[in-house]
Design a protein around this motif. Structure first.
Motif, PDB file in Angstrom:
ATOM      1  N   ARG A 157       0.842  -1.206   0.000  1.00  0.00           N
ATOM      2  CA  ARG A 157       0.000   0.000   0.000  1.00  0.00           C
ATOM      3  C   ARG A 157       0.872   1.249   0.000  1.00  0.00           C
ATOM      4  O   ARG A 157       0.614   2.214  -0.703  1.00  0.00           O
ATOM      5  N   LEU A 158       1.903   1.227   0.831  1.00  0.00           N
ATOM      6  CA  LEU A 158       2.813   2.367   0.896  1.00  0.00           C
ATOM      7  C   LEU A 158       3.477   2.579  -0.467  1.00  0.00           C
ATOM      8  O   LEU A 158       3.532   3.693  -0.981  1.00  0.00           O
ATOM      9  N   LYS A 178       1.625   4.329  -3.182  1.00  0.00           N
ATOM     10  CA  LYS A 178       1.425   5.775  -3.015  1.00  0.00           C
ATOM     11  C   LYS A 178       2.720   6.567  -3.110  1.00  0.00           C
ATOM     12  O   LYS A 178       2.691   7.776  -3.290  1.00  0.00           O
ATOM     13  N   GLN A 202      10.520  10.981  -1.623  1.00  0.00           N
ATOM     14  CA  GLN A 202       9.865  10.886  -0.310  1.00  0.00           C
ATOM     15  C   GLN A 202      10.657   9.956   0.609  1.00  0.00           C
ATOM     16  O   GLN A 202      11.637   9.347   0.195  1.00  0.00           O
ATOM     17  N   ARG A 227      10.777   1.522  12.374  1.00  0.00           N
ATOM     18  CA  ARG A 227      11.082   1.176  13.758  1.00  0.00           C
ATOM     19  C   ARG A 227      11.362  -0.325  13.731  1.00  0.00           C
ATOM     20  O   ARG A 227      10.517  -1.107  13.317  1.00  0.00           O
ATOM     21  N   ASP A 253       7.521  -1.274  12.376  1.00  0.00           N
ATOM     22  CA  ASP A 253       6.784  -0.265  11.611  1.00  0.00           C
ATOM     23  C   ASP A 253       7.529   0.190  10.385  1.00  0.00           C
ATOM     24  O   ASP A 253       8.757   0.238  10.386  1.00  0.00           O
ATOM     25  N   VAL A 265       6.344   3.523   8.245  1.00  0.00           N
ATOM     26  CA  VAL A 265       5.303   4.537   8.002  1.00  0.00           C
ATOM     27  C   VAL A 265       5.659   5.394   6.803  1.00  0.00           C
ATOM     28  O   VAL A 265       6.807   5.810   6.669  1.00  0.00           O
ATOM     29  N   GLY A 266       4.683   5.685   6.004  1.00  0.00           N
ATOM     30  CA  GLY A 266       4.950   6.585   4.903  1.00  0.00           C
ATOM     31  C   GLY A 266       3.886   6.463   3.835  1.00  0.00           C
ATOM     32  O   GLY A 266       2.874   5.826   4.060  1.00  0.00           O
ATOM     33  N   PRO A 267       4.100   7.002   2.677  1.00  0.00           N
ATOM     34  CA  PRO A 267       5.251   7.823   2.316  1.00  0.00           C
ATOM     35  C   PRO A 267       5.165   9.202   2.974  1.00  0.00           C
ATOM     36  O   PRO A 267       4.080   9.775   3.049  1.00  0.00           O
ATOM     37  N   LEU A 268       6.297   9.719   3.423  1.00  0.00           N
ATOM     38  CA  LEU A 268       6.312  11.006   4.117  1.00  0.00           C
ATOM     39  C   LEU A 268       7.079  12.048   3.302  1.00  0.00           C
ATOM     40  O   LEU A 268       7.891  11.704   2.448  1.00  0.00           O
ATOM     41  N   GLY A 269       6.819  13.296   3.620  1.00  0.00           N
ATOM     42  CA  GLY A 269       7.475  14.396   2.918  1.00  0.00           C
ATOM     43  C   GLY A 269       6.875  14.615   1.541  1.00  0.00           C
ATOM     44  O   GLY A 269       6.014  13.860   1.091  1.00  0.00           O
ATOM     45  N   LEU A 270       7.320  15.679   0.920  1.00  0.00           N
ATOM     46  CA  LEU A 270       6.829  15.990  -0.418  1.00  0.00           C
ATOM     47  C   LEU A 270       7.691  15.273  -1.449  1.00  0.00           C
ATOM     48  O   LEU A 270       8.894  15.154  -1.272  1.00  0.00           O
ATOM     49  N   THR A 295       5.342  14.009  10.663  1.00  0.00           N
ATOM     50  CA  THR A 295       4.094  14.596  10.163  1.00  0.00           C
ATOM     51  C   THR A 295       3.962  16.073  10.533  1.00  0.00           C
ATOM     52  O   THR A 295       2.885  16.647  10.390  1.00  0.00           O
TER      53      THR A 295
END
Lengths: 296, 491
Positions: free
Chosen positions: A23-24, A27, A32, A37, A84, A86-91, A219
């Protein structure tokens, strides 16, 4: 929990991890990052995306052993899960058709610059890639970059492979030759990004750098990743990670990255001294650069 | 307790005169019970909870003080309108589990609210007993019944209505989101909570320290939600993984946004990015969620200052400064630009902080931070202030006194002057109206946003506020969402 499908050493203290997180991956875009963790009691560490296999839902990151958390990452076996991802983070990195774009990757930054090069190429640019490392054994991803770049320059600081010198050397030559360049994008150690930005400022070529400051939630909540961009304080997690290299206060970034150096070394020493810890032999031999000359 | 006993209790409850045999005049004269606390000299070195809770006898004695007055101003003073005399009467009847269930009819989080609500300015300030005596310790009693129920394993799942076939997505697992989840799942809707961090609870786990709200209690409340059927999707950042529009495409019929304030404010003064200067969110997240206070077991580092200065006067500032003290500071300072009268922190927290030896510097504002050659903060230059005319907030505006500059030594500074609104959801949700501060605008009665089927509440709407106000907004939203789901969403 995300499953690790590959985790192998690709250089001295450099490892590549592939995580199954469909899923990550569906996207995520080049430029990014994610936050990993390893286990319940571990830190949250931001990691640049170094590859996306959309068909298989696989995310690649490349990491260097610099402390306890990255050392523990090397112990995760294929088929095991990490707590964990987590993401995708940032632009995502800004991508458009400029004509010619240069991507520069230094050290561990050779990896995340690869998907960015791919994105530039897909947007119809001529891509000139420059990668560099301290020595030949610290170079990786050369084949990958070769498959994307229209022109590839490889450098080593000690001259053990490719051009003898820094990534700024071939870049300077390109700039002096008057090659029309729409964009320069760079990922690498802070000193490299600083020197590179100082160089390109003189030539007035737009230059983006991908920053990787200390971060917790990713975030915008904690404010730990703040960086000085011109007169403004920005959060790398929501405003970045890419910034105009000509405006970044690199010295402050360097200082902030070192905020926990003593605590990190203590934790690492403790870990390496624990006979019960199942770390690969190469990690057990780990020494910080300024310790390497000392005797055991 | 057997069924028969329970029936008996129920009958007893229904008797008009109630179980409290004391005359009103007698009740009014009873002294307020004091909750005992950990000794200041001991607690400033540990992270265990400070107030130790009521004993059974104390709770009973305190409950006897309630006048059961017909007007019930306390209920009106409570943002979630807990039937306060109702639950206190059940304590007098020694049906503590019944009292817990009574509270849970309107408040899903009693163990949390009993600890962190500002009762002194909500239910207790209007208590009739308080007119001539001290008000009934409603907050302490709420905490007591919730703890009693949990510790004695008397927690029972509430009745859950048959499935409505409607699906709800909740963004953020803080007090607002948890309240919406608790209310809607009971009504038969399928509920999924999306949480960006790896543990549920939002500000309850990253923001509030262990010594004020043990994390095991938050986890118990979340576990209870999960037992009711709430699906928790942790480590999932809505706006990055899926947008609100994509949640609708995925089959959710309504969305509640409770993402909190979560974008720390800084002052924009010189030296503010030096090493050793944290936002309160970062400092508290490292210590609370990431448990940096326990370095033997957890890997998160934190700077342990010898001289800590916390800027601000709210509960968050108190939490940060007391955390610094517990992490080994020799001197722990609060630096606040107004006077103590204007401080937004709860009186109890200020009192606890003072007992622990926190040094308060009122009417004092930092001008700049000064670092050493390693870019680490070493001191800050401040200016003394005096109070002028009231400003927009109704509080007297602090005015600098020229030439009053002085230095405070600080190798650790925590900026706790509030939060802006997090931009992730507004940025990625077209048509979602926000005000000039970036807070989502809602209909005050229904918490409905400008987007059909999207509701919002808590700090993302109000800006930084309290746990109970967020829970209150959640209740309001849940009511309106239920109506929306049943009327507008055809299944």
């Amino acid at each position: 929990m995300p499953k690790v499908v590959d985790n192998r050493q690709i250089g001295p203290m450099i490892w590549k991890m592939v995580v199954e997180t469909p899923r990550l991956v569906s996207k995520a875009k080049a430029g990014q990052f994610v936050i990993l963790r390893v286990n319940e009691h571990g830190e949250r560490v931001p990691m640049s995306i170094a590859g996306l296999d959309r068909d298989k839902g696989l995310l690649t990151i490349v990491y260097q052993v610099v402390g306890k958390t990255s050392a523990l990452m090397t112990t995760v076996k294929v088929g095991e899960e990490i707590s964990d991802c987590v993401g995708p983070l940032g632009l995502p990195s800004h991508v458009e058709k400029w004509g010619t774009a240069i991507v520069v990757g230094g050290g561990i930054g050779i990896a995340p610059i690869y998907p960015i090069a791919q994105a530039y190429k897909e947007a119809g640019n001529k891509v000139i890639t420059i990668i560099g490392a301290r020595s030949k054994d610290l170079l990786f991803y050369e084949e990958e970059h070769k498959s994307v770049a229209d022109e590839l320059h490889v450098c080593t600081d000690d001259g053990s492979y490719g051009h003898h010198g820094f990534v700024t050397d071939p870049l300077k030559k390109l700039l002096d030759d008057g090659v029309s360049i729409g964009m320069i994008m760079t990922v690498g150690p802070v000193p490299m990004m600083k020197f590179l930005s100082n160089l390109t400022r003189k030539y007035k070529v737009p230059t983006w750098v991908s920053l990787n400051p200390l971060m917790i939630d990713g975030t915008g909540m904690c404010g730990g990743c703040r960086v000085q961009i011109g007169d403004e304080t920005k959060f790398a997690c929501v405003d970045g990670p890419d910034f105009d290299g000509h405006l970044v206060d690199f010295d402050l970034l360097t200082a902030r990255l070192g905020a926990y150096r003593q605590q990190e070394r203590k934790a690492m020493k403790h870990l390496l001294g624990d006979p019960g810890c199942n770390l690969a032999e190469s990690v057990r031999k780990f020494k910080y650069p300024d310790e390497q000359s000392g005797t055991e | 307790m057997s069924d028969e006993e329970k029936k008996k209790k129920k009958k007893k409850k229904k008797k008009p005169q109630g179980p409290n045999k004391l005359k009103v005049k007698e009740r009014m004269k009873l002294p307020r019970q004091d909750m005992s606390n950990q000794e200041p000299s001991v607690r400033c070195k540990n992270f265990d909870e400070v107030p130790l809770g009521f004993t059974d006898e104390q709770a009973f004695q305190e409950a006897l003080r309630c006048l059961e007055c017909p007007k019930q101003p306390c209920v009106a003073g409570c943002p979630v309108e807990i039937d306060i005399p109702g639950f206190i009467t059940l304590i007098v009847a020694k049906d503590v589990a019944g009292a817990a269930r009574k509270i849970k009819e309107t408040n899903s989080l009693p163990a949390i609210c009993g600890r962190v609500c500002p009762q002194e300015e909500q239910c207790e300030i209007v208590c009739v007993t308080g007119k001539n005596n001290k008000p009934v310790a409603i907050g302490h009693l709420e905490r007591y019944v919730a703890d009693y129920e949990r510790d004695n394993k008397l927690v029972k799942l509430p009745e859950i209505a048959p499935s409505t076939g409607r699906k709800v997505a909740i963004v953020g697992s803080g007090p607002a989101g948890l309240t919406v989840a608790g209310d809607l799942i009971k009504l038969g809707h399928a509920v999924t909570i999306f949480e960006a961090l790896h543990k549920p609870g939002g500000v309850l786990v990253y923001g509030i320290p262990e010594f004020r709200l043990p994390k095991s209690i938050v986890q118990a409340e979340c576990d209870f939600m999960a037992d009711m059927g709430v699906d928790f999707q942790l480590s999932t950042v809505v706006g990055k993984m899926d947008t609100i529009d994509e949640l609708f495409e995925m089959g959710y019929d309504a969305v509640f946004v409770g993402t909190g304030a979560g974008l720390p404010r800084f002052m924009g003064i010189e030296g503010e990015n030096l090493i050793g200067i944290y936002s309160a969110n970062e400092y508290l997240t490292r210590s609370n969620l990431m448990r940096a206070f326990d370095p033997d077991d957890y890997d998160t580092p934190i700077i342990q200052g010898k001289n800590i200065a916390v800027l601000g006067g709210g509960n968050t500032a108190m939490d940060a400064v007391r955390t610094g003290l517990r992490l080994g500071a020799d001197n722990a300072h609060i630096v606040y630009r107004r006077s103590e009268t204007e401080m937004p922190a709860r009186i109890e927290e200020i009192h606890h902080a003072k007992e622990e030896g926190i040094q308060f510097h009122m009417l004092c504002n930092p001008l700049k931070f000064i670092g050493d050659d390693q870019n680490r903060v070493k001191e800050m230059e401040c200016l003394r202030m005096e109070l002028g005319e009231p400003d927009d907030s109704g509080r007297r505006r602090p005015v600098p006194i020229e030439g009053s500059n002085f230095i405070i030594k600080a190798d650790l500074v925590v900026v706790a002057i509030g939060n802006g609104s997090n931009p992730l959801i507004p940025q990625t949700t077209p048509g979602l109206d926000c005000n000039k501060w970036g807070n989502i605008t809602v209909n005050d009665d229904t918490m409905a946003t400008s987007r059909k089927g999207v509701f919002a509440g808590g700090d993302i709407v109000t800006g930084g506020a309290t746990v109970i106000l967020a829970a209150g907004a959640g209740r309001k939203a849940a009511r309106a969402m239920h109506e929306y789901l049943m009327k507008e969403v055809k299944k």
